[in-house]
Design an enzyme around this catalytic site. Structure first.
Site, mmCIF file in Angstrom:
data_model
loop_
_atom_site.group_PDB
_atom_site.id
_atom_site.type_symbol
_atom_site.label_atom_id
_atom_site.label_comp_id
_atom_site.label_asym_id
_atom_site.label_seq_id
_atom_site.Cartn_x
_atom_site.Cartn_y
_atom_site.Cartn_z
ATOM 1 N N ASP A 82 0.851 -1.195 0.000
ATOM 2 C CA ASP A 82 0.000 0.000 0.000
ATOM 3 C C ASP A 82 0.890 1.248 0.000
ATOM 4 O O ASP A 82 1.807 1.373 0.825
ATOM 5 C CB ASP A 82 -0.858 -0.051 1.280
ATOM 6 C CG ASP A 82 -1.965 0.979 1.293
ATOM 7 O OD1 ASP A 82 -2.426 1.380 0.206
ATOM 8 O OD2 ASP A 82 -2.394 1.354 2.410
ATOM 9 N N HIS A 213 -9.080 4.790 -2.457
ATOM 10 C CA HIS A 213 -8.424 4.830 -1.146
ATOM 11 C C HIS A 213 -9.325 5.603 -0.189
ATOM 12 O O HIS A 213 -10.370 6.134 -0.585
ATOM 13 C CB HIS A 213 -7.069 5.540 -1.267
ATOM 14 C CG HIS A 213 -6.012 4.664 -1.845
ATOM 15 N ND1 HIS A 213 -4.923 4.238 -1.131
ATOM 16 C CD2 HIS A 213 -5.890 4.113 -3.073
ATOM 17 C CE1 HIS A 213 -4.184 3.455 -1.902
ATOM 18 N NE2 HIS A 213 -4.739 3.370 -3.092
HETATM 19 P P1 13P Z 1 -8.985 4.868 5.428
HETATM 20 O O1 13P Z 1 -8.095 5.736 6.268
HETATM 21 O O2 13P Z 1 -10.220 5.612 5.014
HETATM 22 O O3 13P Z 1 -9.311 3.583 6.081
HETATM 23 O O4 13P Z 1 -8.186 4.530 4.073
HETATM 24 C C1 13P Z 1 -7.244 3.487 4.042
HETATM 25 C C2 13P Z 1 -6.425 3.509 2.793
HETATM 26 O O5 13P Z 1 -6.719 4.165 1.814
HETATM 27 C C3 13P Z 1 -5.226 2.659 2.771
HETATM 28 O O6 13P Z 1 -4.490 2.846 1.606
HETATM 29 O O1 G3H Z 2 -3.411 4.927 3.655
HETATM 30 C C1 G3H Z 2 -2.782 4.661 4.654
HETATM 31 C C2 G3H Z 2 -3.096 3.443 5.430
HETATM 32 O O2 G3H Z 2 -4.161 3.677 6.325
HETATM 33 C C3 G3H Z 2 -1.883 2.928 6.120
HETATM 34 O O3 G3H Z 2 -1.560 3.745 7.184
HETATM 35 O O4 G3H Z 2 0.833 4.288 6.784
HETATM 36 O O5 G3H Z 2 -0.162 4.479 9.085
HETATM 37 O O6 G3H Z 2 0.247 2.227 8.063
HETATM 38 P P1 G3H Z 2 -0.060 3.685 7.816
HETATM 39 ZN ZN ZN Z 3 -4.559 4.836 0.832
#
Ligand code: 13P
Ligand code: G3H
Ligand code: ZN
Length: 311
Positions: A82, A213
């Site tokens: 991600d 996202h």
């Molecule tokens: P949220 O913060 O809305 O759960 O989004 C998560 C996300 O886009 C992870 O890439």
């Molecule tokens: O988009 C971000 C995700 O919620 C992941 O969050 O970078 O704090 O692990 P993080």
């Molecule tokens: Zn994201």
């Protein structure tokens, strides 16, 4: 069943009018809660790992947790990076066994975004790995980088065909009003995603999987529970679930959810700690926290994604 890529999942999701849930994982209880729900509902699944998750839990631990989930559930699971922030991060995940990576160069100028995405695509495709890219900038917090609402920008539909054809990416994350974290919209306002932008993008990329996202809905009962037991979350507002369901029925094939799982876990642990101040065995509070994650994920699979019984 080994790890799979999202290629076939997205083809079926696109034609079936549903989306696959991409849930962030950081530890064993989160992996278990998500995969138990998906198994019971026979839902295809994407587990995603951020740079922060790899720093917290270590690549190998996360990899092995997901492998264990595949053995236990027999589910087809995609392991996805991600918000990969560089070629090197993507390469490390590709070399380390992930089946999908995101290169997020959305904050860079258009030509630079194309160049870095293309480089990741070439490396990934040679190794059977798929690539998600992003055009447009979401507001909110990700990997400790905060983007204010003023600095966010909707995806420009007129750029998507050139971007996809020049990069060769397999899916595209777009900005239509969702944002990261629990504070997505101003309290008292009515959240509305830009379906006109989504429709224009889809028209220009027929059959191409779109990603959203920042798609947590921030359930108000969970916010209330956090605050009841000593938390202080002011005015947390998320994306309405009916709008996400509508997006899933269109070209959106992957919907990212993290904050709602964090909220479920934290609300449950806060409640447990407040009601049982004498207890100190982590298993006693992590067990209900894992069950709360399972409940949220089951709800998303059935009511938001529509991907139950799609294996
Ligand atoms: P949220 O913060 O809305 O759960 O989004 C998560 C996300 O886009 C992870 O890439
Ligand atoms: O988009 C971000 C995700 O919620 C992941 O969050 O970078 O704090 O692990 P993080
Ligand atoms: Zn994201």
């Amino acid at each position: 069943m080994p790890l799979v890529t999202s290629k076939e999942m997205f083809e079926k999701a696109y034609s079936g009018g549903y989306a696959i849930g991409a849930f962030n994982v950081n530890n064993m209880e989160i992996v278990q809660g998500i995969t138990e729900a998906a198994k019971e509902l026979e839902a295809p699944l994407i587990l995603q790992v951020s740079k922060g998750a790899r720093a917290y839990a270590n690549h190998t631990y996360l990899m092995k947790l997901v492998e264990a989930a595949i053995i236990e559930t027999g589910l087809p699971i995609v392991l996805h990076l991600d918000h990969g922030d560089s070629f090197e991060t993507c390469k490390s995940c590709i070399d380390g066994g992930f089946t999908s990576v995101m290169i997020d160069a959305s904050s860079k100028p258009f030509e630079e975004n194309i160049a870095i995405t293309r480089k990741v695509v070439e490396y990934a495709h040679d190794r059977g790995v798929v690539v998600e890219a992003e055009l447009g900038t979401l507001a909110g917090i990700e990997d400790e980088v905060k983007v204010s609402a003023e600095d966010s920008s909707y995806t420009r539909p007129e750029e998507v065909e050139e971007f996809v054809s020049r990069t060769g990416c397999d899916s595209l994350a777009i900005a239509i009003g969702t944002s990261h974290g629990a504070y997505k919209f101003k309290p008292g306002t009515k959240p509305q995603l830009r379906f006109d932008v989504l429709e224009e993008v889809s028209k220009r990329l027929p059959g191409f999987p779109i990603v959203l996202h920042g798609s947590s809905s921030v359930p108000q009962d969970l916010v209330a529970k956090v605050n009841k037991y000593g938390g202080a979350m002011p005015g947390a507002i998320g994306v309405p679930e009916d709008q996400l369901r509508h997006a899933a029925s269109l070209s959106v094939c992957k919907i990212n959810i993290d904050s709602d799982l964090r909220l479920a876990m934290t609300a449950t642990i806060r409640e447990f700690m407040a009601l049982h101040p004498e207890k100190f065995d982590p298993r006693e509070y992590l067990k209900p926290a894992r069950a709360a994650i399972k409940e949220v994920v089951a709800h998303k699979i059935v009511n938001v994604l529509g991907c139950d019984h799609k294996i």
